[in-house]
Design a protein around this motif. Structure first.
Motif, PDB file in Angstrom:
ATOM      1  N   LEU A1115      -2.765   3.730  14.802  1.00 24.93           N
ATOM      2  CA  LEU A1115      -2.229   3.404  13.484  1.00 24.93           C
ATOM      3  C   LEU A1115      -2.093   1.894  13.311  1.00 24.93           C
ATOM      4  N   VAL A1116      -1.594   1.237  14.346  1.00 21.38           N
ATOM      5  CA  VAL A1116      -1.455  -0.223  14.280  1.00 21.38           C
ATOM      6  C   VAL A1116      -2.824  -0.885  14.188  1.00 21.38           C
ATOM      7  N   SER A1117      -3.768  -0.374  14.953  1.00 23.13           N
ATOM      8  CA  SER A1117      -5.112  -0.968  14.933  1.00 23.13           C
ATOM      9  C   SER A1117      -5.768  -0.795  13.579  1.00 23.13           C
ATOM     10  N   ARG A1118      -5.551   0.352  12.943  1.00 22.80           N
ATOM     11  CA  ARG A1118      -6.146   0.576  11.619  1.00 22.80           C
ATOM     12  C   ARG A1118      -5.481  -0.282  10.544  1.00 22.80           C
ATOM     13  N   SER A1119      -4.173  -0.501  10.699  1.00 15.97           N
ATOM     14  CA  SER A1119      -3.447  -1.260   9.681  1.00 15.97           C
ATOM     15  C   SER A1119      -3.873  -2.714   9.648  1.00 15.97           C
TER      16      SER A1119
END
Length: 1584
Positions: A1115-1119
């Motif tokens: 999720l952090v990487s996508r954000s």
């Protein structure tokens, strides 16, 4: 041209008087300028004797009838350029009229002007009066008139408020005019510097700058009126004050005056010494022909430092700071050991740095100053002591200065703290003995003169404590230390507050001259220390205090009332004995209605009793006595025991005496029991306990009578009730510790008190009007029941719950009306007992107390008996079911939350914790209402420090009770959703209030893994909550905000104090609150470490957490696909992978088989170094444990190059540890063959970094192949080995060879061992540190030790890093060369090419006749006749002048004025000007002639515009340029000198958006030239 026309007119006009009259009427701007020019030529040329008188009369008439009225009209009245020209021409004409008429006209003008100034009015009238005085001043002869002019000028200079414009006018016009009059000059001088009310420094500097030509003449042969400012100490004090003013213009004027004085002195080369000021040995200023060069070197360096500080940029200033040391070398005489230059000059530099807005510069200045006494042998100076107590301590109050340096470990003492300790100790040692006491007293008093934050007061107190012991402080010093103690109580930082108290007590012991202080003064000081924060019996500090009292026992000053000088007993024991006796004395006339005495005295006496007993024990121990005789302590305990023994039998003891004796008893028991060590070894404690056992029955009998016999009848008696009830648990504890025989008396007391209290509460009065006495009786009875319940709850070993009265108590509480509100009583008959608390507000507090006590009793009943009693009385409530009864109680609890003050809701929370699990199934909405109301109360208290944490703890125990969580999770209803909502609200609150999440997580982890009920089913059910509320653990694993600088500072100082250990008593005394944000992650990690992979529940939970954390990472990487180092995204990802590393060894093969692909996918991302290392480590460990996953790993190399271009290095790094991967593999050759094939293709990649990683992996794999003698690759052996050999010996250009060496030396390839270094320390401290993660992400191992709420098993193996890895310093192979290898290179830098900013004062005659040049140029070029003159005389760089020349020519300026025409021959000038000098008039005006040149241009109607930032400067975008504008540009470094600023008509500044201080002078000039041109073009077009 104008001069030629004027001469022609006078030659042909005949009568000059008629000509003057003709020009005057009507008087336009052009006529006024013509009139000025005619008068000028007449004054310069003289007139025949016959015409002189007529000419004087004509000039007199022009002055009074024409010029004066014009000036009174004001320059700004019309608001246009025409009016400005008219007024300026009138000023010039008036001056020439006075020149023609002489002293009579000057006197007339002066009298009129002084009368106008005296009449007031300001504005244009005042300006006109000043202009008249300007014209008259040089010609005044009458002493009285001269004195009045001087007084008026000084008055205008001194005028505050709106007088800034008048002061500037006086300084710019009137004072220079007065300077030409010898008598006036002396009067101005005395008024500025010698008067009783001299003007403030800013105004004085303004005036002195205007008079600089007279006071510091350029020509040494013309000293003017004989005044020499250099010989006046007051002049130099004003200059020094100006150098440190906050106003930049004041500082500029001060530097200007200093430069003028230096230039004059170096030119004269005469012997000169300013008289000493106030008896100081060194002079403020002196000069010597012999030391001319050394003096110039000193002062040039000094001025250069001061001017460099104006930049306020540390990277510019830091290289200059070492020159401060050379100043001291010049300033101190090695032979005589005294100051050659007054030390106040050095203090100006430091003060300027201390007051800088740049905190880094401020810190550098302080550290440099503190270093002085370590590195220099400075002579003593009173000024230094005053400077330390003044500006230095003011600067030390800034908390941010105490931050650690980047290289320091967490918990180390900050550099400023260490320097402060050394400085204060060294400085005090060097002071003369007679000055030490006064200096320290002032130093300590300064600590009380302002509000200090916790951090500065701590380090100042520490510095005081580290001063070597010396007797310098008397009673006044002890009182000052006590005042400082009270200052420390303001801060909410309890640990820092306690540490400061410890150091202040040590300061008192080390520095107090005991002969000058008495024991009462010492005891009063000790009472300012809080035992719960600093001074407690189980600390080294208490022992040190006892030793100090013992050693100095006979040395203390005897108090006036003492009568024990010649007795053999110790002074301390005698003092305590008299103290107890005086304390127990009560006035004979004291009645029973007295107020409760203050607790201060009881606390003082109790503390001194225990101290005296400990000192006596220490004395006996040192004397070698085996058995201690408690003779002395018995003597001062006996008076108390006598009173206590009589309490039960003597009903006539005064109330005041009983109150004081019981207060002392309570404080004595509390003070003694503060010792937390083994009580069996505490002889003093047992002596006191045994002594106090004797009167126990008497005390209990007295308390029972007072509480049950209707003797408490007033509001004041409630305080006594609290005193009596506070004694009950202390007495129970006393009996349990010393004599169980007394427990029977306790039981009888509890039985009687309980029954009597219940009877009082059940008694319903039939009277209509309630009386105060009856209501007080009920309040006291409910308080008594509360005390009984609390005592039984806290002391179960006393077996008080078996008493017969417990059934009655249970029955009464179960059927009592909850939240019963006591009605306000009638006071008709009891007016005498009225007090402040009998108001509605006061009675409300009493009612709240009553309700609060009810809920404490109910809490005890609910915890002791699961079901509230029903069967004891036949009432209508007998039919109620248990659930309905619980529901009613919960409803009452909600009512209680609404009516009780926030600090009294704790027992209500505790009751709801028992009730809600029983009602969640049947009354879910009511339980949710309880959740909401409880959260509302807790969140409203978040800004209150004192009661928030206790309420939060109770709230957490209620909401997150194991049974509450389990019931809510089983139903998965609204309550389950509400609890999860509260979880995220608490996490959100914890981002702004550190420590909130700590309380929640610590409670949950302990209750889930260590449930209170020791049953297998309970253990399983409790742990199920962890899975149901997994968000708590996952959020905890990644918790932590990016701290603000002040938060990080506070945490660092906390860590420093904690590292002091037992040496700082605050660490022993202060309760560890675990509010550091790191403890959230520590708690979560320790919880995960305790889980057992063989336990199905634990394994399932860990697998779920592993998946949830991988989801969070994705999720952090996508954000944000790209994130910066140490950003919040980077930190969260790093925390995720750290946690996954901890979980990895507990996961089985089947689970890893399904999740390893997600780990590989994470490796393909664009990761920061710390995340990359964790992913690589997980892959290495996974492949090491399960080699069968190697095929999955090889698949990672089969993706296209586009996907691998940023991530291939991650997988190549895994191959660099291939020996670890294959450690458990029997068939290594196939894997090595595959690895070699994969690596070789990447050794030829176009990316240099990829090739380096591949070569490192190739070196490792090939080494393994050679060990195994793999014949398959014999053909490749020469190629591979020659390639590796070539890499080792590469001699290419750039950083290739260096980077190859660096990557091999990098910790991950050279030192790190994936198996042996697997530990908590490596994961959470060593690896983040080596990967250069921000320091607040490093969790040192001691934090895991200090967090004891969730203990790890003693045999836990993964704890410490190997020493080889732990001792490494951070380094990164890809890091670019940072420059010098020496970290101190900057500090040793010397200047080799620094501009000397000494203004040259040379004389030359400027060419002023520009009109013909202008006209000729315009005719030749066909350009418009611009009226803009650009003055660049102050600019001395050919490049800037060349650029300005080109710009001025392009935009058609009238002329460019330069300081020297030699510049046009400079190649740099010509390169920039590109022949513009051939088409633009260039005029030479040297800097020393600028004042005269500007005055001349003013008389010609020009507006003088300066490019400078001042308080009243105009924004360039808003300023309208007059047609005749003269643009004055400043010097590249110092801008426009102070002596020229007051000659400006207006200052214009260029608006800025960035942070750089100023533009290049050529760019600034070009902007203003263009803006002038733009406005004139628009005006010209409009006119057309």
């Amino acid at each position: 041209m104008e001069v030629v026309l004027a001469d022609a007119l006078l030659a042909r006009g005949g009568d000059p008087c008629a000509l003057l009259r003709a020009v005057c009427a009507p008087l336009s701007a052009e006529r006024a300028e013509a009139l000025r020019l005619l008068l000028q030529r007449l004054a310069e040329g003289g007139s025949p004797a016959g015409e002189a008188e007529a000419l004087r009369r004509a000039a007199w008439e022009v002055a009074l009838d024409r010029c004066r009225p014009l000036l009174r009209g004001g320059e700004a009245a019309a608001g246009c350029g025409e009016r400005l020209r008219l007024a300026r021409a009138a000023r010039g004409a008036l001056r020439h009229c006075v020149q023609l008429c002489g002293a009579p006209l000057a006197a007339r003008l002066a009298r009129d002007a002084l009368a106008e100034l005296a009449a007031g009015g300001g504005g244009a009238g005042a300006e006109a009066a000043v202009e008249a005085l300007v014209a008259a001043a040089p010609w005044l002869e009458e002493p009285g008139l001269v004195a009045r002019c001087v007084a008026a000028a000084l008055e205008l200079v001194r005028e505050e408020g709106d007088g800034e414009a008048a002061a500037a006018l006086v300084a710019g016009r009137l004072l220079p005019a007065l300077g030409g009059n010898g008598a006036a000059l002396r009067g101005v001088w005395e008024g500025l510097l010698g008067g009783e009310e001299p003007p403030r420094a800013g105004r004085a500097l303004l005036a002195l700058s205007a008079l600089s030509d007279a006071l510091l003449p350029r020509d040494p042969q013309e000293p003017g009126a004989g005044l020499d400012a250099r010989l006046c100490p007051r002049f130099w004090r004003v200059v020094q004050e100006g150098l440190t003013e906050r106003d930049g213009l004041c500082r500029k004027r001060a530097r200007y005056l200093l430069k003028r004085a230096l230039d004059l002195s170096s030119g004269q080369r005469a012997e000169l010494r300013c008289p000493t000021d106030g008896g100081d040995e060194s002079s403020l200023f002196w000069w010597s022909a012999e030391k001319n060069e050394k003096l110039l070197q000193f002062w040039e360096t000094y001025i250069l430092i001061m001017e460099t500080l104006e930049g306020n940029q540390i990277h510019v200033i830091k290289p200059v700071l070492p020159k401060l040391n050379s100043l001291y070398e010049h300033a101190i005489s090695g032979e005589k050991g005294c100051w050659l230059f007054h030390p106040s000059w050095h203090m100006c530099i430091y003060k300027r740095m201390f007051e800088s807005e740049n905190k880094t510069l401020m810190k550098e200045g302080i550290l440099h100053f503190l270093e002085l006494y370590e590195t220099k042998h400075l002579p003593n100076s009173l000024g230094f002591s005053e400077f330390v107590i003044g500006p230095l301590m003011d600067a030390l109050s800034e908390s941010s200065l105490y931050s650690r340096t980047p290289g320091q470990l967490v918990g180390a003492c900050p550099p400023l703290g260490m320097r402060l300790q050394k400085f204060l100790a060294t400085y005090l040692t060097l002071l003369p003995e007679e000055e030490k006491g006064s200096f320290l007293l002032k130093f300590i008093q300064k600590m009380t003169s302002r509000h200090w934050c916790a951090v500065p007061i701590l380090f100042l107190s520490m510095a005081l404590a580290y001063i070597p012991a010396c007797k310098v402080l008397g009673a006044e010093g002890l009182h000052a230390l006590r005042d400082v103690l009270q200052c420390t109580m303001i801060t909410h930082q309890v640990l820092l507050r306690g540490a400061a108290q410890c150091y202040l007590l040590q300061t008192a012991m080390h520095l107090t001259e005991v002969e000058k202080v008495s024991l009462p003064e010492v005891s009063s000081f000790l009472l300012s220390l809080r035992p719960e924060e600093s001074l407690r019996r189980d600390t080294m500090l208490w022992t040190e205090l006892c030793s100090w009292l013992q050693v100095n026992d006979r040395c203390f000053r005897k108090s006036v009332a003492s009568d024990y000088e010649h007795q053999k007993t110790s002074s301390l024991c005698q003092y305590v004995q008299s103290l107890v006796g005086e304390y127990l004395k009560t006035p004979a006339s004291e009645g029973d209605s007295c107020l409760m005495p203050d607790w201060f005295e009881a606390k003082l006496v109790a503390t001194m009793i225990v101290l005296a007993a400990d000192v006596e024990r220490m004395r006996n121990k040192h004397s070698g006595k085996g058995n201690i005789e408690w003779i002395e302590p018995e003597t001062f305990l006996n008076p108390l025991l006598d009173v206590l023994m009589k309490l039960g039998s003597n009903a006539y003891i005064p109330t005041l005496k009983t109150d004081k004796s019981l207060q002392l008893l309570l404080k004595l028991l509390q003070t003694c029991s503060l010792k937390c060590s083994n009580t069996q070894d505490d002889e003093v404690l047992f002596f006191v306990w045994k002594s106090l056992m004797t009167p126990v029955e008497s005390i209990l009998e007295f308390v029972l009578r007072r509480l049950t016999a209707n003797e408490l009848s007033t509001i004041d008696d409630l305080d006594r009730c609290d005193l009596y009830l506070a004694l009950i648990p202390e007495i129970v504890n006393l009996c349990l510790q010393v004599s169980w025989k007394k427990v029977a008396s306790i039981k009888n007391f509890i039985l009687s008190l309980t029954n009597a209290s219940i009877r009082n509460l059940q008694d319903r009065s039939c009277e209509e009007e309630l009386k105060l006495k009856e209501q007080i009786k009920k309040v006291a009875s409910m308080a008594s029941l509360r005390a009984v319940c609390e005592t039984m709850d806290q002391k179960p070993e006393a077996c008080l719950g078996s008493l017969p009265s417990m059934d009655a108590l249970k029955r009464f509480i179960s059927f009592s009306q909850f939240n019963e509100v006591l009605k306000k009583p009638s006071y008709i008959e009891e007016k005498s007992s009225l007090c402040e608390e009998t108001t509605s507000q006061g009675w409300g507090k009493i009612v709240a107390r009553y309700v609060h006590d009810q809920w404490i009793c109910l809490r005890f009943i609910l915890n002791s008996f699961p079901i509230p009693a029903q069967e004891y009385e036949e009432t209508s409530e007998m039919s109620l079911s248990t659930a309905e009864k619980s529901r009613k109680i919960l409803q009452s609890a909600l009512e209680a939350l609404a009516i009780l003050p926030s600090d009294q809701v704790l027992p209500v929370f505790d009751c709801m914790k028992v009730l809600v699990p029983k009602l969640l199934d049947t009354s879910e909405s009511l339980c949710i209402e309880a959740f909401d109301l409880s959260w509302k109360i807790v969140s409203s208290l978040s800004n209150t420090q004192l009661i928030f944490w206790s309420n939060l703890k109770a709230f957490v125990q209620f909401i997150f009770d194991t049974e509450v969580l389990a019931v809510a999770a089983s139903a998965k209803g609204q309550a389950y959703t509400k609890i999860k909502e509260i979880i995220f609200k608490l996490i959100d609150m914890s981002t702004t209030k550190t420590g909130v999440f700590n309380v929640v997580l610590s409670h949950c982890c302990r209750s889930w893994i260590f449930p209170a009920v020791d049953e297998r089913s309970a253990l399983a059910n409790a742990f199920l909550n962890a899975g149901n509320y997994w968000e708590l653990i996952t959020e905890a694993c990644v918790f932590g905000t990016v701290f603000r600088r002040d938060q990080r500072l506070t945490q660092d100082v906390h860590a420093f104090v904690e590292n002091l250990g037992e040496k700082c008593a605050a660490n022993v005394v202060t309760e560890s609150r675990n509010r550091d944000d790191h403890y959230v992650r520590v708690c979560a990690i320790k919880f995960l470490c305790l889980l057992d992979g063989s336990n199905i529940l634990h394994r399932t939970f860990m697998e779920d957490i592993f998946i949830k954390l991988l989801d969070k990472d994705e999720l952090v990487s996508r954000s944000r696909t790209r994130y910066y180092a140490n950003s919040l995204q980077h930190r969260i990802k790093n925390r995720v992978w750290q946690t996954l590393l901890v979980l990895l060894p507990k996961l089985d093969q089947n689970f890893l088989c399904g999740t390893l692909d997600r780990v590989f996918q994470a490796g393909f991302g664009n990761n920061q170094a710390s995340v990359k290392y964790c992913i690589e480590w997980i892959v290495i460990l996974s492949l090491h444990k399960y080699p069968q996953f190697l095929n999955k790993f090889w698949d990672c190399f089969s993706y296209d190059e586009e996907k691998l271009k940023t991530s291939i290095c991650t997988f190549l790094s895994v191959l660099s540890h291939f020996d670890i991967v294959l450690q458990n593999t029997s068939e290594k050759k196939p894997a090595l063959k595959k690895a070699l094939i994969v690596v070789l293709q990447w050794c030829f990649n176009h990316n240099f970094s990829v090739r380096l990683y591949a070569l490192v992996a190739l070196k490792k794999i090939w080494g393994m192949c050679r060990i195994l003698h793999m014949e398959e690759f014999e053909a490749l052996t020469p190629v591979i080995e020659s390639s590796l050999q070539q890499v080792e010996n590469m001699h290419g250009t750039g950083n290739a060879r260096r980077n190859w060496q660096r990557i091999q030396d990098h910790f991950f390839f050279a030192t790190f061992h994936p198996l042996e270094d697997y530990s908590l320390e490596t994961i959470f401290y060593t690896l983040p540190r080596l990967s250069e993660l921000a320091e607040d992400e490093w969790i040192p191992l001691p934090k895991f030790d200090r967090f004891t709420d969730v203990p790890l098993p003693p045999a836990f193996q993964w704890y410490r890093s190997r020493t080889e890895l732990r001792d490494l310093k951070p380094s990164d192979w890809s890091q670019q060369d940072m420059g010098s290898n020496s970290p101190d290179a900057d500090s040793r830098m010397e200047w080799t090419d620094v501009q000397k900013k000494i203004i040259p004062w040379k004389n030359s005659t400027p060419s002023l006749d520009l009109e013909m040049v202008f006209q000729d140029r315009a005719a030749k070029l066909g350009k418009s006749n611009s009226r803009l003159i650009v003055v660049a005389s102050l600019i001395d760089k050919p490049t800037n002048l060349g650029g300005l020349c080109r710009t001025s020519e392009i935009f058609g300026a009238s002329a460019l004025v330069v300081g020297s025409l030699h510049y046009i021959h400079d190649k740099q000038f010509q390169h920039l000007s590109v022949s513009a000098e051939q088409w633009l008039p260039l005029v030479e005006v040297k800097p020393s002639q600028l004042v005269d040149y500007l005055q001349q241009k003013k008389t010609e109607g020009y507006t003088i515009i300066g490019v400078e930032q001042t308080a009243k400067s105009f924004d360039l975008t808003e300023y309208c340029f007059p047609e005749k504008s003269l643009l004055l540009l400043g010097n590249e470094h110092e801008g426009i000198p102070a002596n020229l600023i007051h000659h400006l008509d207006v200052c214009v500044e260029i608006p800025q958006q960035g942070i750089i201080r100023s533009l290049n002078v050529h760019v600034s000039g070009a902007l203003l030239i263009w803006e002038y041109t733009r406005q004139q073009v628009i005006k010209h077009n409009q006119q057309k």
